[in-house]
Design a protein around this motif. Sequence first.
Motif, PDB file in Angstrom:
ATOM      1  N   UNK A  17       0.828  -1.207   0.000  1.00 13.43           N
ATOM      2  CA  UNK A  17       0.000   0.000   0.000  1.00 13.43           C
ATOM      3  C   UNK A  17       0.867   1.262   0.000  1.00 13.43           C
ATOM      4  N   UNK A  18       1.950   1.242   0.765  1.00 15.21           N
ATOM      5  CA  UNK A  18       2.858   2.394   0.775  1.00 15.21           C
ATOM      6  C   UNK A  18       3.504   2.590  -0.600  1.00 15.21           C
ATOM      7  N   UNK A  19       3.830   1.493  -1.263  1.00 12.87           N
ATOM      8  CA  UNK A  19       4.394   1.590  -2.617  1.00 12.87           C
ATOM      9  C   UNK A  19       3.367   2.152  -3.595  1.00 12.87           C
ATOM     10  N   UNK A  20       2.105   1.774  -3.406  1.00 11.80           N
ATOM     11  CA  UNK A  20       1.038   2.326  -4.245  1.00 11.80           C
ATOM     12  C   UNK A  20       0.942   3.838  -4.032  1.00 11.80           C
ATOM     13  N   UNK A  21       0.933   4.268  -2.777  1.00  8.63           N
ATOM     14  CA  UNK A  21       0.880   5.705  -2.474  1.00  8.63           C
ATOM     15  C   UNK A  21       2.090   6.411  -3.084  1.00  8.63           C
ATOM     16  N   UNK A  22       3.265   5.807  -2.929  1.00  8.90           N
ATOM     17  CA  UNK A  22       4.500   6.389  -3.476  1.00  8.90           C
ATOM     18  C   UNK A  22       4.397   6.514  -4.997  1.00  8.90           C
ATOM     19  N   UNK A  23       3.877   5.474  -5.647  1.00  8.57           N
ATOM     20  CA  UNK A  23       3.780   5.517  -7.112  1.00  8.57           C
ATOM     21  C   UNK A  23       2.808   6.600  -7.565  1.00  8.57           C
ATOM     22  N   UNK A  24       1.711   6.765  -6.838  1.00  2.00           N
ATOM     23  CA  UNK A  24       0.765   7.827  -7.187  1.00  2.00           C
ATOM     24  C   UNK A  24       1.403   9.206  -6.979  1.00  2.00           C
ATOM     25  N   UNK A  25       2.197   9.339  -5.934  1.00  2.00           N
ATOM     26  CA  UNK A  25       2.870  10.609  -5.646  1.00  2.00           C
ATOM     27  C   UNK A  25       4.002  10.886  -6.627  1.00  2.00           C
ATOM     28  N   UNK A  39       6.574  12.199   4.887  1.00  2.00           N
ATOM     29  CA  UNK A  39       7.610  11.796   3.917  1.00  2.00           C
ATOM     30  C   UNK A  39       7.056  11.847   2.493  1.00  2.00           C
ATOM     31  N   UNK A  40       5.791  11.520   2.326  1.00  2.00           N
ATOM     32  CA  UNK A  40       5.160  11.556   1.007  1.00  2.00           C
ATOM     33  C   UNK A  40       5.095  12.983   0.473  1.00  2.00           C
ATOM     34  N   UNK A  41       4.751  13.919   1.321  1.00  2.00           N
ATOM     35  CA  UNK A  41       4.688  15.319   0.889  1.00  2.00           C
ATOM     36  C   UNK A  41       6.086  15.873   0.586  1.00  2.00           C
ATOM     37  N   UNK A  42       7.077  15.455   1.351  1.00  2.00           N
ATOM     38  CA  UNK A  42       8.461  15.861   1.048  1.00  2.00           C
ATOM     39  C   UNK A  42       8.863  15.284  -0.307  1.00  2.00           C
ATOM     40  N   UNK A  43       8.528  14.025  -0.543  1.00  2.00           N
ATOM     41  CA  UNK A  43       8.816  13.377  -1.828  1.00  2.00           C
ATOM     42  C   UNK A  43       8.208  14.179  -2.981  1.00  2.00           C
TER      43      UNK A  43
END
Length: 160
Positions: A13-21, A108-112
């Motif tokens: 799920x975290x990888x999915x969020x990362x890929x969308x971001x 971390x997602x927003x920083x990314x």
Amino acid sequence: MKKSIFAVLIVIWMLFIFSMSSQNGEVSSNTSGSTIKVVLSIVPKFNEQPKEVQDNIVESLQFIGRKSGHFIGYMMLGVLSMLLLLKFKNINKKPLFAFLICVIYAISDEIHQLFVPGRTGQLKDVIIDSSGSFVGIAIVLIFIKLLEMKKSRKKRIKYV
């Protein structure tokens, strides 16, 4: 075994969020716009509108759609985090720890996103993500409480 399954699900799920971001601003906008069009296509009156009107409706709903995506995505992360932590007997304050996992990941997602062309990292998105996580964790806790109430009711009926 269940710990491993939930841990893998969280990572996926975290990888999915990362890929969308990781999608640039244009791709992300097209993704949310396409999703809204698919949902609206089941509304007969929407399909009867001229293309320009449809495009204006989709554009006006994109903000809500994108923020709903944040909320729902992190609500799911909250559910998964809580389900994983419930499998550990030696961790106290499981809901708080699950919430911290989600908030740290949201930050971390927003920083990314600061490094993705056409995207921005925003504090309001961290707040939306955190709110979604909170709701996901609350759903798990409410479900557990309801199961406990059902079990205790069955025990009382059994002994009567």
